[in-house]
Write a protein that holds these residues in place. Structure first.
Motif, PDB file in Angstrom:
ATOM      1  N   VAL A   1       0.842  -1.209   0.000  1.00 30.40           N
ATOM      2  CA  VAL A   1       0.000   0.000   0.000  1.00 30.40           C
ATOM      3  C   VAL A   1       0.871   1.250   0.000  1.00 30.40           C
ATOM      4  O   VAL A   1       0.627   2.205  -0.752  1.00 30.40           O
ATOM      5  N   ALA A   2       1.924   1.251   0.838  1.00 29.93           N
ATOM      6  CA  ALA A   2       2.831   2.397   0.904  1.00 29.93           C
ATOM      7  C   ALA A   2       3.528   2.622  -0.431  1.00 29.93           C
ATOM      8  O   ALA A   2       3.723   3.769  -0.856  1.00 29.93           O
ATOM      9  N   TRP A   3       3.917   1.541  -1.103  1.00 32.32           N
ATOM     10  CA  TRP A   3       4.547   1.642  -2.432  1.00 32.32           C
ATOM     11  C   TRP A   3       3.578   2.276  -3.428  1.00 32.32           C
ATOM     12  O   TRP A   3       3.963   3.163  -4.203  1.00 32.32           O
ATOM     13  N   GLN A   4       2.329   1.835  -3.415  1.00 27.38           N
ATOM     14  CA  GLN A   4       1.332   2.382  -4.336  1.00 27.38           C
ATOM     15  C   GLN A   4       1.101   3.866  -4.076  1.00 27.38           C
ATOM     16  O   GLN A   4       0.993   4.663  -5.023  1.00 27.38           O
ATOM     17  N   VAL A   5       1.058   4.246  -2.808  1.00 22.88           N
ATOM     18  CA  VAL A   5       0.889   5.665  -2.463  1.00 22.88           C
ATOM     19  C   VAL A   5       2.117   6.458  -2.905  1.00 22.88           C
ATOM     20  O   VAL A   5       2.000   7.575  -3.421  1.00 22.88           O
ATOM     21  N   GLY A   6       3.314   5.891  -2.702  1.00 22.49           N
ATOM     22  CA  GLY A   6       4.548   6.557  -3.138  1.00 22.49           C
ATOM     23  C   GLY A   6       4.586   6.752  -4.637  1.00 22.49           C
ATOM     24  O   GLY A   6       4.967   7.823  -5.124  1.00 22.49           O
ATOM     25  N   MET A   7       4.185   5.728  -5.382  1.00 18.69           N
ATOM     26  CA  MET A   7       4.107   5.842  -6.846  1.00 18.69           C
ATOM     27  C   MET A   7       3.142   6.933  -7.269  1.00 18.69           C
ATOM     28  O   MET A   7       3.444   7.750  -8.151  1.00 18.69           O
ATOM     29  N   ALA A   8       1.966   6.909  -6.662  1.00 20.49           N
ATOM     30  CA  ALA A   8       0.942   7.894  -7.020  1.00 20.49           C
ATOM     31  C   ALA A   8       1.399   9.307  -6.687  1.00 20.49           C
ATOM     32  O   ALA A   8       1.163  10.245  -7.453  1.00 20.49           O
ATOM     33  N   THR A   9       2.066   9.466  -5.541  1.00 22.42           N
ATOM     34  CA  THR A   9       2.585  10.785  -5.165  1.00 22.42           C
ATOM     35  C   THR A   9       3.631  11.245  -6.166  1.00 22.42           C
ATOM     36  O   THR A   9       3.661  12.426  -6.561  1.00 22.42           O
ATOM     37  N   LEU A  10       4.511  10.320  -6.594  1.00 20.40           N
ATOM     38  CA  LEU A  10       5.515  10.672  -7.597  1.00 20.40           C
ATOM     39  C   LEU A  10       4.852  11.054  -8.920  1.00 20.40           C
ATOM     40  O   LEU A  10       5.298  11.986  -9.598  1.00 20.40           O
ATOM     41  N   PHE A  11       3.783  10.355  -9.278  1.00 25.54           N
ATOM     42  CA  PHE A  11       3.049  10.700 -10.490  1.00 25.54           C
ATOM     43  C   PHE A  11       2.496  12.124 -10.389  1.00 25.54           C
ATOM     44  O   PHE A  11       2.593  12.910 -11.351  1.00 25.54           O
ATOM     45  N   LEU A  12       1.933  12.483  -9.225  1.00 29.32           N
ATOM     46  CA  LEU A  12       1.411  13.842  -9.033  1.00 29.32           C
ATOM     47  C   LEU A  12       2.538  14.872  -9.094  1.00 29.32           C
ATOM     48  O   LEU A  12       2.367  15.962  -9.647  1.00 29.32           O
ATOM     49  N   ILE A  13       3.704  14.533  -8.529  1.00 33.21           N
ATOM     50  CA  ILE A  13       4.854  15.428  -8.612  1.00 33.21           C
ATOM     51  C   ILE A  13       5.240  15.637 -10.070  1.00 33.21           C
ATOM     52  O   ILE A  13       5.542  16.762 -10.495  1.00 33.21           O
ATOM     53  N   GLY A  14       5.216  14.541 -10.866  1.00 39.62           N
ATOM     54  CA  GLY A  14       5.538  14.654 -12.287  1.00 39.62           C
ATOM     55  C   GLY A  14       4.568  15.554 -13.023  1.00 39.62           C
ATOM     56  O   GLY A  14       4.964  16.350 -13.889  1.00 39.62           O
ATOM     57  N   VAL A  15       3.291  15.457 -12.682  1.00 36.25           N
ATOM     58  CA  VAL A  15       2.280  16.318 -13.311  1.00 36.25           C
ATOM     59  C   VAL A  15       2.527  17.782 -12.941  1.00 36.25           C
ATOM     60  O   VAL A  15       2.451  18.675 -13.801  1.00 36.25           O
ATOM     61  N   VAL A  16       2.825  18.026 -11.660  1.00 33.44           N
ATOM     62  CA  VAL A  16       3.135  19.391 -11.206  1.00 33.44           C
ATOM     63  C   VAL A  16       4.327  19.943 -11.985  1.00 33.44           C
ATOM     64  O   VAL A  16       4.312  21.088 -12.465  1.00 33.44           O
ATOM     65  N   LYS A  17       5.375  19.135 -12.137  1.00 31.64           N
ATOM     66  CA  LYS A  17       6.577  19.571 -12.851  1.00 31.64           C
ATOM     67  C   LYS A  17       6.275  19.820 -14.327  1.00 31.64           C
ATOM     68  O   LYS A  17       6.791  20.781 -14.928  1.00 31.64           O
ATOM     69  N   LEU A  18       5.435  18.971 -14.904  1.00 32.45           N
ATOM     70  CA  LEU A  18       5.085  19.138 -16.312  1.00 32.45           C
ATOM     71  C   LEU A  18       4.345  20.452 -16.529  1.00 32.45           C
ATOM     72  O   LEU A  18       4.648  21.206 -17.471  1.00 32.45           O
TER      73      LEU A  18
END
Length: 554
Positions: free
Chosen positions: A131-148
């Motif tokens: 679960v923590a891995w999935q949340v970490g992945m999703a958070t990184l995805f949101l960070i990528g969207v913010v950066k984009l």
């Protein structure tokens, strides 16, 4: 010297200096991953199989993607400018957010799953780790969207938000999570830690060249590791079991981050600033590369780091990559494009074939901690030096919110244990609970008065730091109405929990759906910000404010 005939131009993409640059950049990435793995497996007890076989490979793929693109960009720039000495932009894992994501997202997400499980079984730990891995992945995805998104607006943000708010918030992360947290690992084995730290201080703080120009980071880790294993062989420190197996994890795209996306939105107060700070950092490092003679396009640099971050999240990665500040330093080492290509391939293959996980277990934490302590100190120093001298107080204001966040992280689990113990005590023995009521009443009173307030200040501390640093800088510059605007933005963020979330675990909310039994409420915090903004706005019409503003203009 530029070639007169473009058809005869030949880019010297690999030089002897690339070896030194490779070791410096590679060890920086390995050290980030090693500490990241140590925090997750050692502090939060997330199974090593999840960290090394699910989190590491995707994270390493992000570094590979970014460094390969930056290598290609160096070739393109060399051809366009006919310059055979172009140095590629260095890219690697961002130290503040790599440590921050471990301590403020993945670890807490794992603990949240186990909140009502005092003695979890191995299977429960594994499930919580997933679960923590999935949340970490999703958070990184949101960070990528913010950066984009901010790749197209980064310059505007850099103009609007004072440097004290941007750099001060990063300094808060540096002094707490990068300097103080690793300090406990360094003093866990003080002989190893202090010797390794001494090498770092001698070479990077005193700025003295080491014999034979040996890279300081490489030497500090090497000496610390050798000293550690000498002490281990002499049985002067507890035995350390190392798993020598190489965990093969082929890079397979995954959409498992979708399962953690809902929870990841609670971590937007962390994702947005971390993404934004690397965008601002990318703008700054591109400018420094331009001054060093390599005129990269800012938007291309920013889009590359956004693509690398998004790519990492789609392969299971949980930590973002970013262009490093030291482009002129790598150029001074004699690096061209070979060092970025070699780093990307080494890190990428290391995540796939598992030797990064092996290196993370092999390297002692006490030898790695000094690197991050120095990075934290360096970030704080840059934050003060890169902002106008008059804004020093604003930078300090931006650092303050990180301190309650660190207290919250270290004491939060302990407070939870005390609460659960008292609840169990009252349920099992009314007589014993009555005898201890006075002590627990004292705890509950101070818990309500102090701990819940600390919790609110610490939640979303990076955004809080930006707002506090920005409005303080505006006050110093006597731009009172702009200061009130930043305070009102803080009020808006606080109303929905982006800042000062009153929930124990943080997270956003609709305030009318939040039930607060004790401690500050979203309405009280928001009203406080609105009142302060109104006060500053009204005072801007006073004679004293007008005279002060006139003095500043003149």
């Amino acid at each position: 010297m530029q070639a007169n005939n473009p058809s005869q131009f030949r880019y010297r993409w690999f030089a002897l200096g690339d070896l030194n640059a490779f070791f410096a950049l590679m060890f920086d990435n390995v050290a980030n991953l090693a500490l990241f793995g140590l925090l997750l497996t050692g502090v939060f007890k997330i199974p090593a199989e999840i960290v090394y076989m699910k989190m590491f490979p995707g994270t390493a793929i992000g570094v590979l993607i970014g460094d390969v693109i930056y290598t290609w960009m160096a070739f393109r720039l060399a051809r366009r400018t006919q310059n055979p000495n172009v140095t590629a932009m260095p890219l690697g894992l961002d130290s503040p957010s790599t440590v921050g994501i471990a301590l403020m997202v993945i670890g807490p997400a794992c603990l949240a799953v186990l909140r009502n499980t005092p003695n979890p079984t191995p299977q429960q730990m594994y499930d919580a780790g997933i679960v923590a891995w999935q949340v970490g992945m999703a958070t990184l995805f949101l960070i990528g969207v913010v950066k984009l998104v901010f790749s197209f607006f980064g310059d505007w943000v850099a103009r609007v938000v004072p440097e004290a708010g941007l750099l001060g918030s990063l300094a808060g992360v540096g002094i707490t999570f990068l300097a103080l947290v690793p300090l406990e690992h360094m003093f866990g084995l003080p002989i190893v830690g202090m010797i390794a730290f001494g090498i770092i201080l001698y070479a990077l703080v005193a700025r003295v060249k080491l014999p034979y120009n040996i890279p300081s980071v490489f030497l500090s880790v090497l000496v610390g590791a050798v000293l550690y294993y000498i002490l281990l062989a002499a049985k002067l420190i507890p035995a350390h079991t190392i798993d020598f197996s190489l965990r093969f994890a082929p890079p397979i795209p995954t959409l498992e981050f979708m399962s953690g996306l809902k929870t990841a939105f609670d971590y937007l107060p962390i994702a947005i600033p971390f993404g934004l700070l690397t965008v601002i950092g990318g703008i700054n490092v591109t400018a420094s590369a331009r001054l060093a003679g390599d005129a990269y396009k800012t938007r291309s640099i920013l889009l590359t780091e956004a693509v690398a971050t998004l790519g990492a999240s789609l392969f299971g990665g949980v930590a973002q990559s970013t262009p490093y500040i030291g482009h002129p330093a790598y150029k001074a080492m004699g690096g061209r494009a070979g060092y970025t290509l070699a780093t990307g391939v080494f890190v990428g293959l290391g995540g796939i074939f598992g030797y990064l996980g092996f290196m993370a277990e092999l390297l002692p934490a006490a030898a790695l901690a000094p690197i991050f302590i120095f990075v934290g100190l360096d970030i704080v120093e840059q934050s003060y030096h890169s902002t106008p001298k008059r804004h020093a107080t604003a930078v300090t204001m931006a650092i303050i919110p990180a301190i309650p966040a660190l207290v919250q992280m270290k004491l939060g689990p302990m407070i939870g244990d005390i609460e659960r113990f008292y609840a169990t005590l009252k349920a099992s023995s009314v007589e014993l609970a009555a005898k201890m009521h006075t002590s627990f009443a004292y705890f509950e009173r101070h818990y309500q008065e102090g701990w819940l307030a600390i919790n609110a200040v610490g939640n979303g501390f990076i955004l809080t730091a930006m707002i506090w640093g920005a409005f303080t800088a505006m006050l110093i510059d006597r731009r009172f109405r702009r200061a009130s605007v930043f305070i009102m933005i803080g009020a808006l963020f606080s109303f929905f929990g982006l800042m000062h979330s009153v929930q124990i675990g943080g997270g956003m909310y609709l305030p009318w759906r939040v039930q607060v039994v004790a401690g500050p409420t979203p309405y009280a915090i928001t009203l406080a910000y609105v009142s302060l903004a109104a006060l500053i706005f009204l005072l801007s019409f006073s004679k004293g404010a007008k005279d002060a503003a006139a003095e500043t203009i003149s």
